[in-house]
Design a protein around this motif. Structure first.
Motif, PDB file in Angstrom:
ATOM      1  N   GLN A 206       0.980  -1.182   0.354  1.00 21.09           N
ATOM      2  CA  GLN A 206       0.064   0.152  -0.206  1.00 21.09           C
ATOM      3  C   GLN A 206       0.423   1.101  -0.165  1.00 21.09           C
ATOM      4  O   GLN A 206       0.433   2.432  -0.278  1.00 21.09           O
ATOM      5  CB  GLN A 206      -1.230   0.194   1.110  1.00 21.09           C
ATOM      6  CG  GLN A 206      -2.025  -1.227   0.667  1.00 21.09           C
ATOM      7  CD  GLN A 206      -2.978  -1.366   2.403  1.00 21.09           C
ATOM      8  OE1 GLN A 206      -3.732   0.137   1.958  1.00 21.09           O
ATOM      9  NE2 GLN A 206      -3.298  -1.926   3.317  1.00 21.09           N
ATOM     10  N   GLY A 207       1.676   1.145  -0.060  1.00 26.59           N
ATOM     11  CA  GLY A 207       2.236   2.470   0.755  1.00 26.59           C
ATOM     12  C   GLY A 207       3.863   2.181   1.722  1.00 26.59           C
ATOM     13  O   GLY A 207       4.100   1.289   1.777  1.00 26.59           O
ATOM     14  N   ASN A 282      -3.098  -3.401  -3.589  1.00 28.67           N
ATOM     15  CA  ASN A 282      -3.174  -2.182  -3.546  1.00 28.67           C
ATOM     16  C   ASN A 282      -4.268  -0.831  -3.169  1.00 28.67           C
ATOM     17  O   ASN A 282      -5.648  -1.961  -2.659  1.00 28.67           O
ATOM     18  CB  ASN A 282      -2.694  -1.763  -4.868  1.00 28.67           C
ATOM     19  CG  ASN A 282      -1.089  -2.240  -5.623  1.00 28.67           C
ATOM     20  OD1 ASN A 282      -0.750  -2.893  -4.536  1.00 28.67           O
ATOM     21  ND2 ASN A 282      -1.443  -1.474  -7.558  1.00 28.67           N
ATOM     22  N   VAL A 283      -3.933   0.258  -2.963  1.00 26.91           N
ATOM     23  CA  VAL A 283      -5.131   0.949  -2.662  1.00 26.91           C
ATOM     24  C   VAL A 283      -6.051   1.276  -3.314  1.00 26.91           C
ATOM     25  O   VAL A 283      -7.154   1.732  -3.098  1.00 26.91           O
ATOM     26  CB  VAL A 283      -4.330   2.804  -1.924  1.00 26.91           C
ATOM     27  CG1 VAL A 283      -5.377   3.720  -1.574  1.00 26.91           C
ATOM     28  CG2 VAL A 283      -3.153   2.101  -0.465  1.00 26.91           C
ATOM     29  N   TYR A 284      -5.921   1.143  -4.757  1.00 29.54           N
ATOM     30  CA  TYR A 284      -6.189   1.684  -5.816  1.00 29.54           C
ATOM     31  C   TYR A 284      -7.442   1.111  -6.157  1.00 29.54           C
ATOM     32  O   TYR A 284      -6.848  -0.325  -6.419  1.00 29.54           O
ATOM     33  CB  TYR A 284      -5.220   2.553  -6.996  1.00 29.54           C
ATOM     34  CG  TYR A 284      -6.449   3.267  -8.309  1.00 29.54           C
ATOM     35  CD1 TYR A 284      -6.876   4.679  -7.591  1.00 29.54           C
ATOM     36  CD2 TYR A 284      -6.695   2.560  -9.546  1.00 29.54           C
ATOM     37  CE1 TYR A 284      -7.431   4.643  -8.632  1.00 29.54           C
ATOM     38  CE2 TYR A 284      -6.674   3.274 -10.359  1.00 29.54           C
ATOM     39  CZ  TYR A 284      -7.441   4.481 -10.452  1.00 29.54           C
ATOM     40  OH  TYR A 284      -7.940   5.033 -11.389  1.00 29.54           O
ATOM     41  N   LEU A 285      -8.517   1.246  -6.493  1.00 24.86           N
ATOM     42  CA  LEU A 285      -9.662   0.018  -6.190  1.00 24.86           C
ATOM     43  C   LEU A 285      -9.958  -0.791  -7.990  1.00 24.86           C
ATOM     44  O   LEU A 285      -9.626  -1.731  -7.663  1.00 24.86           O
ATOM     45  CB  LEU A 285     -11.339   0.143  -6.536  1.00 24.86           C
ATOM     46  CG  LEU A 285     -11.385   1.335  -5.451  1.00 24.86           C
ATOM     47  CD1 LEU A 285     -12.967   1.867  -4.687  1.00 24.86           C
ATOM     48  CD2 LEU A 285     -11.038  -0.039  -4.026  1.00 24.86           C
ATOM     49  N   ASP A 287      -6.531  -1.641  -9.355  1.00 27.80           N
ATOM     50  CA  ASP A 287      -5.773  -2.919  -9.178  1.00 27.80           C
ATOM     51  C   ASP A 287      -5.971  -3.369  -8.416  1.00 27.80           C
ATOM     52  O   ASP A 287      -6.142  -4.617  -8.840  1.00 27.80           O
ATOM     53  CB  ASP A 287      -4.781  -1.567  -8.336  1.00 27.80           C
ATOM     54  CG  ASP A 287      -3.777  -0.865  -9.276  1.00 27.80           C
ATOM     55  OD1 ASP A 287      -3.902  -0.581 -10.523  1.00 27.80           O
ATOM     56  OD2 ASP A 287      -3.134   0.035  -8.388  1.00 27.80           O
ATOM     57  N   LYS A 288      -7.191  -3.740  -7.436  1.00 24.26           N
ATOM     58  CA  LYS A 288      -7.914  -4.727  -7.069  1.00 24.26           C
ATOM     59  C   LYS A 288      -8.503  -5.445  -7.584  1.00 24.26           C
ATOM     60  O   LYS A 288      -8.867  -7.037  -7.675  1.00 24.26           O
ATOM     61  CB  LYS A 288      -8.141  -4.256  -5.890  1.00 24.26           C
ATOM     62  CG  LYS A 288      -7.692  -3.706  -4.864  1.00 24.26           C
ATOM     63  CD  LYS A 288      -9.447  -2.835  -3.260  1.00 24.26           C
ATOM     64  CE  LYS A 288      -8.134  -2.550  -2.734  1.00 24.26           C
ATOM     65  NZ  LYS A 288      -7.797  -2.859  -1.647  1.00 24.26           N
ATOM     66  N   ASN A 316      -8.487  -2.697   3.662  1.00 21.52           N
ATOM     67  CA  ASN A 316      -8.202  -2.395   3.111  1.00 21.52           C
ATOM     68  C   ASN A 316      -8.104  -3.542   2.438  1.00 21.52           C
ATOM     69  O   ASN A 316      -8.616  -4.339   1.044  1.00 21.52           O
ATOM     70  CB  ASN A 316      -6.654  -1.533   2.529  1.00 21.52           C
ATOM     71  CG  ASN A 316      -6.431  -1.509   1.187  1.00 21.52           C
ATOM     72  OD1 ASN A 316      -7.289  -0.935   0.323  1.00 21.52           O
ATOM     73  ND2 ASN A 316      -4.915  -1.666   0.806  1.00 21.52           N
TER      74      ASN A 316
END
Lengths: 426, 125
Positions: A206-207, A282-285, A287-288, A316
């Motif tokens: 996630q970062g 990942n945080v970005y949907l 990407d999920k 998340n």
């Protein structure tokens, strides 16, 4: 791919002027290791300490735990793409310093990291109370940014683990285990009647402080892909994740993943362990969506009958977990998920932040909100200055008698979602 | 991609992105920000990033930044489920935000920013 793991049973660690392994004792040359750590100009100083099972010692804030290994035969080296040059690992022969660990500690941010107690009730919750720990606390040069500090400590830990592993190169292992997987066609021919099973491992991505690296590549930049499970035993996956101590996977867990171990134990008997699939969180949907689509598609293309999915983290990743589960089940592949729970201090709340009827086979690593009291211990390695700043802790954490009232969240590995933990149910 | 914006209660995010990206800054609590996100989902906006990003727990970190798509029309069911579940999940945690020493505040801001940054880099890809 076939890998022989030669375990050298380590009975003790001692500081000495000459580094070596003799009769199961690792003699550590502190000055030589210090030099290795200080190769990185972002690290101002390092202190080494030894913590043994049963000692009245608390280690905190823990960043990573690493098992020293050395590649003695076959391609590549330990931690490919990170320490060793990029080459496919997972075959040949690897020696392991079994029973010890390198523990990195250091204050990167003023909250979050983990606790390892070597004795008392806390020790019952962390698997790393059972290892002989060489602890290294790294201090950054003044003004170093958190990103650079995290990276410096992460890499220093791997360099030290590799240097220690090297001591085992010419030592005869006390035990040898062989792990072997087949090619796709070979497996179908060899085990026509056994269910085809894979392990889907979700990697934290996630970062800053929430990252994992595969052959040196940041997992958040990857598409879901296939590994031979023996690759992980040579350090193909390493942790850059030091948030959420209870359910992160330290590098040690990647090297000793119990799902891999257990699937190998059943390989050729009750199932055909086809491969390991890695996917990110990942945080970005979008990407999920992409990662879970790919994972489900690969499960279908590999003609799997079943998968075990393990999660890493909370919130998340719950969404990735359920997306993976739903989509893989929709491809007609049976799915078991491994997670942990944030069910509130009383255990009465909804455990996950997402759910679906397809998730009908779930293994839990326990409730991370459960409260425990950690008594005062004689010695602290690291710093207690920030003990009341870690996850699950607060300003009220430190009790007048010196004990700590915390949630299981703070303890390294307490509710690990690969099952590398000490909790169980009766 | 066009039409996306960041909604945040993190002053570091506001300062870092100002000028480059549309940022809606509101000086509200973590839960207050999630409520604002939910209200926008009710108006037809969709979520582009996960409202529970990061392993620092709700009510521990006071900061949250979410990427949304400015859109009108029917409510997006996936966005609604995500934000409702996130709001529910908050209730499980002890209220710790505000109990930390002031210097930790900057670390919470930084972590929230890096999580958001990783999502923005996916949009830009």
């Amino acid at each position: 791919m076939k890998l022989e793991i030669g375990n050298i049973f380590i009975k003790d660690i001692q500081f000495a002027s000459e580094a070596r392994i003799e009769d199961g004792v690792v003699y550590v040359d502190k000055a030589a290791l210090e030099k290795i750590v200080l190769e990185d100009e972002n690290i101002k100083s390092v202190t080494f300490d030894i913590a043994k099972p049963g000692e009245s010692v608390r280690i905190t804030p823990v960043k990573d735990v690493i098992e020293p290994r050395v590649k003695v035969e076959g391609r590549g080296g330990i931690f490919p793409g990170v320490i060793a040059k990029v080459d496919t690992v997972g075959s040949g022969k690897t020696h392991v310093l079994k029973g010890m660990a390198v523990v990195t500690a250091g204050r990167i941010v003023g909250f979050q990291e983990g606790v390892i107690d070597m004795t008392g009730p806390g020790a019952q919750y962390t698997p790393f109370s059972q290892t002989l720990n060489l602890v290294m606390v790294c201090e950054p040069v003044d003004g170093l940014k958190q990103h650079d500090y995290e990276k410096a400590v992460r890499l220093a830990g791997f360099r030290v683990a590799v240097a220690l592993g090297e001591l085992g190169r010419n030592v005869t292992p006390d035990e040898t285990k062989v792990y072997e997987t087949c090619g796709i066609k070979e497996g179908i021919e060899k085990y026509p009647d056994l269910p085809r099973v894979a392990y889907v491992q979700m990697l934290q991505s996630q970062g800053l402080l929430h990252d994992t690296y595969v052959y040196g590549v940041d997992a958040k930049q990857t598409l879901s892909t296939i590994l031979c499970p023996t690759e992980t035993m040579d350090g193909a996956i390493v942790s850059g994740n030091c948030v959420s101590a209870c359910d992160k996977n330290p590098t040690y867990v990647h090297e000793n993943n119990p799902v891999v171990e257990d699937l190998f134990a059943q390989h050729g008997k009750t199932l055909n362990f086809v491969c390991q699939i890695i996917t990110n969180e990942n945080v970005y949907l979008a990407d999920k969506q992409r990662s879970s689509d790919w994972t489900a598609k690969m499960c279908r293309m590999l003609d799997l009958d079943g998968v075990i999915v393990s999660q890493e983290g909370f919130g998340n990743p719950d969404t990735d977990l359920i997306m993976n589960c739903k989509k893989i089940e929709a491809e007609g592949v049976k799915t078991v998920i491994i997670t942990d729970e944030y069910a509130g201090r009383d255990g009465k709340s909804q455990s996950l932040a997402d759910a679906d009827a397809a998730a009908d086979a779930v293994v839990t690593g326990g409730n991370a909100n459960e409260v425990i009291i950690l008594p005062k211990l004689d010695k602290v390695i690291g710093t207690l200055d920030y003990i009341n700043k870690i996850a699950g802790a607060s300003e009220e954490t430190l009790q007048p008698d010196g004990s700590l009232k915390v949630e299981l969240q703070v303890i390294t590995g307490a509710t690990n979602e690969t099952g590398f933990l000490r909790l169980s149910a009766r | 991609m066009k039409g996306w914006y960041v909604i945040t209660n993190n002053p570091l995010v506001r300062d870092k992105l100002s000028g480059d990206v549309q940022v809606i800054y509101q000086a509200v609590s973590f839960e207050g920000l999630l409520r604002e996100v939910r209200d926008r989902v009710h108006k037809g906006n969709t979520l582009l990033s996960h409202p529970l990003s990061g392993s620092v727990k709700p009510r521990e970190t006071p900061y949250k930044s979410v990427i949304m798509m400015d859109r009108k029309g029917a409510v997006d069911e996936q966005s609604l489920a995500l934000i409702e579940n996130a709001m529910q999940a908050c209730l499980k945690f002890e209220q710790k935000a505000g109990r930390f020493r002031p210097e930790v505040d900057k670390d919470f801001q930084l972590i929230d920013w890096t999580l958001l940054e990783s999502a923005i880099s996916s949009i830009d890809r």
